[in-house]
Design an enzyme around this catalytic site. Structure first.
Site, PDB file in Angstrom:
ATOM      1  N   GLU A  92      89.901  97.116   8.169  1.00 42.67           N
ATOM      2  CA  GLU A  92      88.673  96.057   8.515  1.00 42.67           C
ATOM      3  C   GLU A  92      88.899  94.582   7.977  1.00 42.67           C
ATOM      4  OE1 GLU A  92      86.525  97.227  10.588  1.00 42.67           O
ATOM      5  OE2 GLU A  92      86.216  99.579   9.883  1.00 42.67           O
ATOM      6  N   HIS A 124      81.109  97.166   3.054  1.00 43.06           N
ATOM      7  CA  HIS A 124      81.134  98.001   4.209  1.00 43.06           C
ATOM      8  C   HIS A 124      80.936  99.341   3.559  1.00 43.06           C
ATOM      9  CE1 HIS A 124      81.563 100.458   7.790  1.00 43.06           C
ATOM     10  NE2 HIS A 124      83.019 100.909   7.213  1.00 43.06           N
ATOM     11  N   HIS A 159      79.438 103.765   4.382  1.00 44.55           N
ATOM     12  CA  HIS A 159      79.147 104.919   5.126  1.00 44.55           C
ATOM     13  C   HIS A 159      77.883 105.500   4.413  1.00 44.55           C
ATOM     14  CE1 HIS A 159      83.507 105.116   6.615  1.00 44.55           C
ATOM     15  NE2 HIS A 159      83.206 103.853   6.882  1.00 44.55           N
ATOM     16  N   GLU A 215      58.865  96.394   0.382  1.00 46.33           N
ATOM     17  CA  GLU A 215      59.836  95.437  -0.155  1.00 46.33           C
ATOM     18  C   GLU A 215      60.704  95.046   0.935  1.00 46.33           C
ATOM     19  OE1 GLU A 215      58.060  95.274  -3.334  1.00 46.33           O
ATOM     20  OE2 GLU A 215      59.732  94.430  -3.298  1.00 46.33           O
ATOM     21  N   HIS A 259      78.716 105.322  12.347  1.00 43.93           N
ATOM     22  CA  HIS A 259      79.759 104.988  11.299  1.00 43.93           C
ATOM     23  C   HIS A 259      79.335 104.473  10.092  1.00 43.93           C
ATOM     24  CE1 HIS A 259      83.566 102.240  10.766  1.00 43.93           C
ATOM     25  NE2 HIS A 259      83.200 102.614   9.684  1.00 43.93           N
TER      26      HIS A 259
HETATM   27  P1  13P Z   1      90.093 101.401   4.953  1.00 45.27           P
HETATM   28  O1  13P Z   1      90.527 102.554   4.001  1.00 45.27           O
HETATM   29  O2  13P Z   1      91.117 100.875   6.036  1.00 45.27           O
HETATM   30  O3  13P Z   1      89.296 100.442   4.266  1.00 45.27           O
HETATM   31  O4  13P Z   1      89.104 102.178   6.087  1.00 45.27           O
HETATM   32  C1  13P Z   1      87.843 102.519   5.576  1.00 45.27           C
HETATM   33  C2  13P Z   1      86.734 102.288   6.671  1.00 45.27           C
HETATM   34  O5  13P Z   1      85.683 102.733   6.329  1.00 45.27           O
HETATM   35  C3  13P Z   1      87.114 101.969   7.960  1.00 45.27           C
HETATM   36  O6  13P Z   1      85.941 101.581   8.720  1.00 45.27           O
HETATM   37 ZN    ZN Z   2      84.190 102.491   7.805  1.00 46.34          ZN
END
Ligand code: 13P
Ligand code: ZN
Length: 270
Positions: free
Chosen positions: A115, A139, A141, A169, A210
Site C-alpha cells: 500500500e 491502515h 482491518h 464522543e 476491506h
Molecule cells: P502488506 O502486507 O503489503 O502491507 O498488505 C497488507 C494489506 O492490508 C493490504 O491492504
Molecule cells: Zn488491507
C-alpha cells in the site's frame, strides 16, 4: 543510538503492538507509516545504509527528500515488537518525489508495504491539509467497520451520521467525518488516488469489505481515531443484530448540532 531505540521508533512499535492486541491485523493485514522529522532522523544518519532508487508509482513532490518509517510488505504486526528490523524499514524519497530508496530495516530482502502508493499520496494530502502537522497513517482491518460495509449504503454521509449518532464522543473525535469508498483492488494506485481525494477533507477513510485508513498528528491520535470509529461501528453492528428495535431512540442530528455548538466544533462530511 540504535534505530529501534529512537523515540519515534519506540512509539511506532508500541502502536503496532496495541493494534495487534485489538485484533485489527490478522496475518499480514494492515500497514503503518510515520513521516520522520529532520531532527529525529539526523542523529541516525550514521546507521543508514542507502539503497538504490526505485519508482514510487505515484508523484508526491510535496514530500521530496522526506524520510518515512513504514511496515514491510507481507510482515505481521504480531511480529513487529520482537523483529522490527525485518518487519519495518526506513525509506527516503528523492528530490522529485517519484522514487524512494531503502535506508534501514526490511531485513532478509523485504520492501515497503504493497500500500505504499496509498501511504505516500495520503501523506502528501494530509501534510498539505494539516499545515505539516499530520505524520501518521495507519491502515487496518477491524471487524465491525468492515461488517457495517455490508449493512449500510456505501456513502460518507450515511456512515458519518450513523457513527456520530452512536456515541457522544464520535463527533468530538472526528468532526470532519468518515469517508467511504466502494471496494477496489488493494494496493492499487486507483484506490490510493480515490482515498487521497477524500483525505483532503477527513482523517479517516473506510474501504468497503476491506478496512480503514486513519491519519493523525501523533501515534496516539491515529490509534485513538481508529479505536473510536471501530467501537462505534461495533455498537452499530450489535444494534443491527438486535433488529434495531428502536430506530427513533438515538442521538439525533439536532443533538449532534447542539454538541457541536457547545464544544465549538466545525462539523463536516467529506
Ligand atoms: P502488506 O502486507 O503489503 O502491507 O498488505 C497488507 C494489506 O492490508 C493490504 O491492504
Ligand atoms: Zn488491507
Amino acid at each position: 543510538m540504535k534505530v529501534v531505540k529512537a523515540p519515534f521508533m519506540r512509539r511506532f512499535i508500541r502502536m503496532a503492538a496495541d493494534s495487534w492486541e485489538q485484533g485489527w491485523h490478522e496475518r499480514n493485514g494492515g500497514n503503518l507509516s510515520y513521516r520522520i522529522r529532520h531532527s529525529e532522523i539526523e542523529p541516525l544518519f550514521d546507521k543508514l545504509v542507502l539503497g538504490v532508487w526505485r519508482p514510487c508509482c505515484v508523484h508526491v513532490p510535496m514530500l521530496a527528500g522526506e524520510f518515512f518509517a513504514i511496515t514491510a510488505a507481507g510482515s505481521y504486526f504480531r511480529n513487529i515488537p520482537e523483529d522490527p528490523e525485518r518487519c519495518v524499514g526506513i525509506i527516503q524519497l528523492d528530490e522529485t518525489g517519484t522514487a524512494y530508496r531503502q535506508c534501514w530495516g526490511f531485513a532478509e530482502g523485504g520492501c515497503p508495504t504493497s500500500e505504499l502508493p496509498t501511504h505516500l499520496l495520503n501523506h502528501q494530502v494530509r501534510t498539505l491539509a494539516s499545515g505539516g502537522i499530520d505524520r501518521v497513517l495507519h491502515h487496518a482491518h477491524p471487524v465491525d467497520i468492515n461488517a457495517l460495509t455490508f449493512a449500510l449504503p456505501l456513502d460518507s454521509e450515511t456512515f458519518t451520521r450513523r457513527l456520530w449518532a452512536t456515541i457522544s464522543e464520535c463527533a468530538l473525535v472526528f468532526p470532519d467525518g468518515v469517508g467511504v469508498l466502494a471496494w477496489d483492488v488493494p494496493g492499487s494506485v486507483e484506490l490510493a488516488l480515490a482515498t487521497a481525494d477524500l483525505m483532503e477533507r477527513t482523517h479517516a477513510v473506510v474501504w468497503a469489505h476491506h478496512g480503514i485508513l486513519c491519519a493523525g498528528a501523533t501515534f496516539d491520535d491515529a490509534f485513538g481515531l481508529m479505536h473510536t470509529i471501530e467501537k462505534a461501528a461495533a455498537v452499530q453492528v450489535r444494534v443491527l443484530a438486535m433488529g434495531d428495535p428502536r430506530p427513533d431512540q438515538r442521538i439525533t442530528d439536532e443533538d449532534v448540532n447542539r454538541l457541536a455548538q457547545y464544544y465549538g466544533l466545525r462539523l463536516s462530511i467529506p
